[in-house]
Design an enzyme around this catalytic site. Structure first.
Site, short mmCIF file in Angstrom:
data_model
loop_
_atom_site.label_atom_id
_atom_site.label_comp_id
_atom_site.label_asym_id
_atom_site.label_seq_id
_atom_site.Cartn_x
_atom_site.Cartn_y
_atom_site.Cartn_z
N ARG A 221 0.85 -1.19 0.00
CA ARG A 221 0.00 0.00 0.00
C ARG A 221 0.89 1.24 0.00
O ARG A 221 1.96 1.26 0.63
CB ARG A 221 -0.91 0.03 1.24
CG ARG A 221 -2.05 -0.97 1.21
CD ARG A 221 -3.09 -0.63 0.14
NE ARG A 221 -4.23 -1.56 0.12
CZ ARG A 221 -4.33 -2.60 -0.69
NH1 ARG A 221 -3.38 -2.87 -1.56
NH2 ARG A 221 -5.42 -3.36 -0.67
N HIS A 269 -0.72 -0.09 -9.91
CA HIS A 269 -1.40 -1.03 -9.00
C HIS A 269 -1.85 -2.29 -9.76
O HIS A 269 -3.06 -2.59 -9.82
CB HIS A 269 -2.58 -0.36 -8.31
CG HIS A 269 -3.01 -1.08 -7.05
ND1 HIS A 269 -3.40 -0.43 -5.91
CD2 HIS A 269 -3.08 -2.40 -6.75
CE1 HIS A 269 -3.72 -1.31 -4.97
NE2 HIS A 269 -3.52 -2.53 -5.46
P1 NDP Z 1 -1.42 -11.77 4.87
O1 NDP Z 1 -2.37 -11.27 5.89
O2 NDP Z 1 -1.50 -13.19 4.44
O3 NDP Z 1 0.08 -11.53 5.38
C1 NDP Z 1 0.46 -10.40 6.10
C2 NDP Z 1 1.87 -10.61 6.65
O4 NDP Z 1 2.31 -9.39 7.25
C3 NDP Z 1 1.93 -11.68 7.74
O5 NDP Z 1 3.12 -12.43 7.62
C4 NDP Z 1 1.96 -10.86 9.03
O6 NDP Z 1 2.61 -11.49 10.12
C5 NDP Z 1 2.77 -9.66 8.59
N1 NDP Z 1 2.53 -8.51 9.46
C6 NDP Z 1 1.37 -7.86 9.73
N2 NDP Z 1 1.55 -6.87 10.60
C7 NDP Z 1 2.88 -6.87 10.91
C8 NDP Z 1 3.69 -6.10 11.76
N3 NDP Z 1 3.19 -5.10 12.51
N4 NDP Z 1 5.01 -6.39 11.84
C9 NDP Z 1 5.53 -7.41 11.12
N5 NDP Z 1 4.80 -8.20 10.28
C10 NDP Z 1 3.50 -7.93 10.19
O7 NDP Z 1 -1.55 -10.79 3.62
P2 NDP Z 1 -1.26 -11.10 2.07
O8 NDP Z 1 0.09 -11.69 1.97
O9 NDP Z 1 -2.39 -11.83 1.45
O10 NDP Z 1 -1.28 -9.61 1.47
C11 NDP Z 1 -0.40 -8.61 1.93
C12 NDP Z 1 -0.81 -7.25 1.40
O11 NDP Z 1 -0.50 -7.14 0.02
C13 NDP Z 1 -2.29 -6.93 1.45
O12 NDP Z 1 -2.68 -6.49 2.75
C14 NDP Z 1 -2.43 -5.83 0.43
O13 NDP Z 1 -2.28 -4.56 1.04
C15 NDP Z 1 -1.27 -6.09 -0.52
N6 NDP Z 1 -1.73 -6.47 -1.86
C16 NDP Z 1 -1.38 -5.69 -2.94
C17 NDP Z 1 -1.77 -6.05 -4.20
C18 NDP Z 1 -1.34 -5.26 -5.39
O14 NDP Z 1 -1.83 -5.51 -6.49
N7 NDP Z 1 -0.43 -4.34 -5.26
C19 NDP Z 1 -2.59 -7.26 -4.45
C20 NDP Z 1 -2.87 -8.00 -3.27
C21 NDP Z 1 -2.46 -7.61 -2.03
P3 NDP Z 1 2.02 -12.85 10.77
O15 NDP Z 1 2.28 -13.91 9.72
O16 NDP Z 1 2.83 -13.05 11.98
O17 NDP Z 1 0.55 -12.61 11.00
C1 OXD Z 2 -5.63 -6.25 -3.01
C2 OXD Z 2 -5.21 -5.31 -4.04
O1 OXD Z 2 -5.55 -5.92 -1.83
O2 OXD Z 2 -5.55 -5.54 -5.23
O3 OXD Z 2 -6.05 -7.36 -3.37
O4 OXD Z 2 -4.50 -4.36 -3.75
#
Ligand code: NDP
Ligand code: OXD
Length: 306
Positions: A221, A269
């Site tokens: 993001r 994006h």
């Molecule tokens: P998940 O919820 O599966 O993974 C999130 C990860 O971040 C987990 O490993 C979590 O730790 C870690 N995390 C969360 N908070 C913290 C913190 N404070 N400190 C350290 N680690 C932290 O999410 P996804 O992998 O499915 O997606 C990640 C992000 O990617 C989405 O939230 C979205 O914003 C972005 N995205 C962007 C897209 C694009 O097209 N650009 C498309 C899809 C997603 P833990 O494992 O310990 O819970």
């Molecule tokens: C998502 C994105 O969060 O597209 O899936 O950014």
């Protein structure tokens, strides 16, 4: 069973047809103000009015992985909020990030510029060991990305909230290990969810801890990154470049300085797109499971913020 569809920016017809095909018993309609209350909702960037009226929802299915925008709204307290769990996004994210890392490491932009100028030139091969990659966030997307990078023999680090074990990835966890993670990293990949804890996480203080000649890949993001701090570190030479897919305001405003910075590569994006058929199949399976009282994965914890 009634399903309401409210996805800003998405053409409803193919989603409705797809949901009808896999849930033939359900009544699936596009939400409009005053519509009858439904059992489940399929949403992307709905207005607050949607939830103010849809007070009976059991399941709210977000057609993306990130729920930061959704969690800003007042949601029906009884509803289970579910995000997309991969649904074809992790392979796209792995492609995008491996492309960005390899393009930078192998200096393909430099070669393209030379060729465009009619020059047949060679650059000295770089040492892979000098380009350790650190992935912030080891969830559904981050874990896949880290393991894909390890296949190319880069030293790969990962950082998450809870401790992890991933083959080929040196894992760090929590605030206590963040500085060590950053100091071990030259190419930083962001795949964290946007939460109060992670907003502005890529700032002068943290990006300065990356190894000299660092590179930033932001695919999560825009609000994770402090734009002016990135520009300052590119100007000072501490950072060599960045590839950015997400921005604080999207589309990126035409007067934003990122457009003019040659060390920044911008994409709109698009690193991991929502794939309609995969998403419909996943959502339908979860609606059936919820209705049958079975457990599902991908439930959002509103307190944690992801
Ligand atoms: P998940 O919820 O599966 O993974 C999130 C990860 O971040 C987990 O490993 C979590 O730790 C870690 N995390 C969360 N908070 C913290 C913190 N404070 N400190 C350290 N680690 C932290 O999410 P996804 O992998 O499915 O997606 C990640 C992000 O990617 C989405 O939230 C979205 O914003 C972005 N995205 C962007 C897209 C694009 O097209 N650009 C498309 C899809 C997603 P833990 O494992 O310990 O819970
Ligand atoms: C998502 C994105 O969060 O597209 O899936 O950014």
């Amino acid at each position: 069973m009634k399903i309401t569809f409210c996805c800003t920016g998405n053409k409803p017809e193919p989603w409705l047809a797809g949901l009808h095909a896999v849930l033939p018993g359900a009544e699936v309609t596009v939400w409009e103000p005053g519509a009858p209350r439904a059992d489940h909702a399929v949403v992307w960037a709905p207005p607050q009015q949607f939830f103010d009226e849809q007070t009976r929802l059991k399941g709210v299915f977000n057609i993306g992985a990130g729920v930061d925008a959704l969690l800003k709204l007042r949601l029906p307290p009884q509803a289970t909020v579910v995000r997309l769990d991969d649904a074809g996004m992790s392979v796209q994210m792995a492609e995008y990030v491996c492309h960005a890392v390899i393009r930078h490491f192998r200096e393909f932009d430099g070669y393209a510029a030379d060729i465009a100028a009619g020059k047949w030139t060679y650059r000295k091969p770089r040492e892979r060991a000098e380009f350790p990659v650190g992935v912030m966030g080891l969830g559904v997307l981050g874990a896949r990305v880290a393991q894909a990078l390890a296949q190319f023999d880069f030293p790969v680090m990962g950082w998450s909230r809870s401790a992890k074990e991933l083959a080929g990835v040196r894992c760090f966890a929590g605030a206590a290990q963040f500085n060590e993670f950053l100091a071990s990293t030259r190419i930083l990949v962001n795949l964290l969810p946007l939460t109060p804890e992670t907003r502005d996480i890529m700032c002068l203080q943290t990006l300065s801890r990356l190894q000299s000649g660092g590179y930033v890949i932001n695919v999560a993001r825009g609000a994770h990154l402090v734009d002016d701090d990135l520009l300052a570190l590119l100007a000072s030479g501490h950072l060599a470049g960045a590839m950015l897919d997400v921005f604080r305001n999207e589309p990126l405003p035409s007067d934003h300085p990122f457009w003019q910075e040659p060390k920044i590569t911008i994409t709109p994006h698009t690193s991991a797109r929502t794939l309609r058929d995969e998403s419909i199949a996943q959502i339908a399976a979860k609606i059936r499971a919820l209705e049958a009282g079975q457990a599902i994965v991908g439930i959002v914890d509103p307190v944690r913020g992801y």
